[in-house]
Scaffold this motif. Structure first.
Motif, PDB file in Angstrom:
ATOM      1  N   THR A  69     -36.941  56.667  21.904  1.00  0.00           N
ATOM      2  CA  THR A  69     -35.925  57.699  21.935  1.00  0.00           C
ATOM      3  C   THR A  69     -35.904  58.355  23.306  1.00  0.00           C
ATOM      4  O   THR A  69     -36.916  58.333  24.031  1.00  0.00           O
ATOM      5  N   ILE A  70     -34.764  58.912  23.677  1.00  0.00           N
ATOM      6  CA  ILE A  70     -34.609  59.568  24.974  1.00  0.00           C
ATOM      7  C   ILE A  70     -33.815  60.842  24.798  1.00  0.00           C
ATOM      8  O   ILE A  70     -32.823  60.884  24.069  1.00  0.00           O
ATOM      9  N   TYR A  78     -26.087  64.358  23.071  1.00  0.00           N
ATOM     10  CA  TYR A  78     -26.840  63.658  22.036  1.00  0.00           C
ATOM     11  C   TYR A  78     -28.148  63.088  22.565  1.00  0.00           C
ATOM     12  O   TYR A  78     -28.169  62.423  23.605  1.00  0.00           O
ATOM     13  N   ASN A  79     -29.231  63.325  21.816  1.00  0.00           N
ATOM     14  CA  ASN A  79     -30.423  62.524  22.002  1.00  0.00           C
ATOM     15  C   ASN A  79     -30.140  61.147  21.391  1.00  0.00           C
ATOM     16  O   ASN A  79     -29.443  61.037  20.381  1.00  0.00           O
ATOM     17  N   MET A  80     -30.688  60.108  22.009  1.00  0.00           N
ATOM     18  CA  MET A  80     -30.392  58.745  21.572  1.00  0.00           C
ATOM     19  C   MET A  80     -31.669  57.993  21.224  1.00  0.00           C
ATOM     20  O   MET A  80     -32.737  58.258  21.793  1.00  0.00           O
ATOM     21  N   GLY A  81     -31.547  57.051  20.305  1.00  0.00           N
ATOM     22  CA  GLY A  81     -32.714  56.281  19.915  1.00  0.00           C
ATOM     23  C   GLY A  81     -32.382  54.816  19.676  1.00  0.00           C
ATOM     24  O   GLY A  81     -31.210  54.440  19.513  1.00  0.00           O
ATOM     25  N   TRP A  82     -33.428  54.008  19.703  1.00  0.00           N
ATOM     26  CA  TRP A  82     -33.344  52.601  19.302  1.00  0.00           C
ATOM     27  C   TRP A  82     -34.287  52.398  18.110  1.00  0.00           C
ATOM     28  O   TRP A  82     -35.435  52.871  18.127  1.00  0.00           O
ATOM     29  N   TRP A 112     -35.040  69.404  21.046  1.00  0.00           N
ATOM     30  CA  TRP A 112     -36.083  68.387  21.184  1.00  0.00           C
ATOM     31  C   TRP A 112     -37.434  69.084  21.046  1.00  0.00           C
ATOM     32  O   TRP A 112     -38.216  69.163  21.981  1.00  0.00           O
ATOM     33  N   SER A 113     -37.706  69.641  19.886  1.00  0.00           N
ATOM     34  CA  SER A 113     -39.023  70.240  19.674  1.00  0.00           C
ATOM     35  C   SER A 113     -40.061  69.157  19.461  1.00  0.00           C
ATOM     36  O   SER A 113     -41.202  69.249  19.913  1.00  0.00           O
ATOM     37  N   ASN A 114     -39.671  68.101  18.767  1.00  0.00           N
ATOM     38  CA  ASN A 114     -40.481  66.902  18.615  1.00  0.00           C
ATOM     39  C   ASN A 114     -39.553  65.703  18.776  1.00  0.00           C
ATOM     40  O   ASN A 114     -38.399  65.768  18.370  1.00  0.00           O
ATOM     41  N   PRO A 115     -40.032  64.596  19.338  1.00  0.00           N
ATOM     42  CA  PRO A 115     -39.160  63.431  19.483  1.00  0.00           C
ATOM     43  C   PRO A 115     -38.635  62.969  18.126  1.00  0.00           C
ATOM     44  O   PRO A 115     -39.426  62.813  17.188  1.00  0.00           O
ATOM     45  N   PRO A 116     -37.337  62.801  17.999  1.00  0.00           N
ATOM     46  CA  PRO A 116     -36.787  62.356  16.718  1.00  0.00           C
ATOM     47  C   PRO A 116     -37.126  60.900  16.450  1.00  0.00           C
ATOM     48  O   PRO A 116     -36.657  60.008  17.169  1.00  0.00           O
ATOM     49  N   GLY A 137     -32.141  62.769  29.587  1.00  0.00           N
ATOM     50  CA  GLY A 137     -32.755  61.567  30.137  1.00  0.00           C
ATOM     51  C   GLY A 137     -34.112  61.794  30.748  1.00  0.00           C
ATOM     52  O   GLY A 137     -34.675  60.878  31.361  1.00  0.00           O
ATOM     53  N   ASP A 138     -34.680  62.971  30.570  1.00  0.00           N
ATOM     54  CA  ASP A 138     -35.922  63.317  31.260  1.00  0.00           C
ATOM     55  C   ASP A 138     -37.168  63.127  30.409  1.00  0.00           C
ATOM     56  O   ASP A 138     -38.286  63.176  30.929  1.00  0.00           O
ATOM     57  N   ILE A 139     -37.002  62.926  29.135  1.00  0.00           N
ATOM     58  CA  ILE A 139     -38.150  62.741  28.237  1.00  0.00           C
ATOM     59  C   ILE A 139     -37.884  61.532  27.347  1.00  0.00           C
ATOM     60  O   ILE A 139     -36.793  61.370  26.800  1.00  0.00           O
ATOM     61  N   THR A 140     -38.903  60.685  27.221  1.00  0.00           N
ATOM     62  CA  THR A 140     -38.823  59.521  26.353  1.00  0.00           C
ATOM     63  C   THR A 140     -40.044  59.456  25.451  1.00  0.00           C
ATOM     64  O   THR A 140     -41.078  60.088  25.727  1.00  0.00           O
TER      65      THR A 140
END
Length: 128
Positions: free
Chosen positions: A50-51, A32-36, A105-109, A55-58
């Motif tokens: 979001t991450i 899962y990609n995760m977000g706050w 992860w084509s674009n940050p959610p 864990g390599d892209i924020t």
């Protein structure tokens, strides 16, 4: 069923720091990609950070760049939000969210609609 539980909120003076934690359970966390997100009274829910699952892209909301840091520990099934130099305008309920498993992860959610699971929220209050 995915469950998310936030902790670490509280009352802090302007310029102070807090570290929010979100415990993930029920599925494979690393899928899962995760977000706050955050929501202030009378306002819409707002993306904060979001991450990617690895864990390599924020990615961050412009107004928190340089002050907030999102991170994750896939071994501990947890995502974190380190918040420094807090301002009164950061006051809100902060929510942890997980998107759909295996999402690309084509674009940050950044939209709440892109996230499938939500925690109950933790209150952050910054006094001036």
């Amino acid at each position: 069923q995915v469950q998310l539980v936030e902790s670490g909120g509280g009352l802090v003076q302007a310029g102070g720091s807090l570290r929010l934690s979100c415990a993930f359970s029920g599925r494979t966390f690393s899928s899962y990609n995760m977000g706050w997100f955050r929501q202030a009274p009378g306002k819409e829910r707002e993306f904060v950070a979001t991450i990617r699952w690895r864990g390599d892209i924020t990615y961050y909301l412009d107004s928190v760049k340089g002050r907030f840091t999102i991170s994750r520990d896939n071994a501990k099934n947890a995502v974190y939000l380190q918040m420094n130099s807090l301002k009164p305008e950061d006051t809100a309920v902060y929510y942890c969210a997980a998107d759909s498993p295996g999402s690309m992860w084509s674009n940050p959610p950044r939209s709440p609609a892109e996230y499938e699971y939500w925690g109950q929220g933790t209150q952050v209050t910054v006094s001036s």
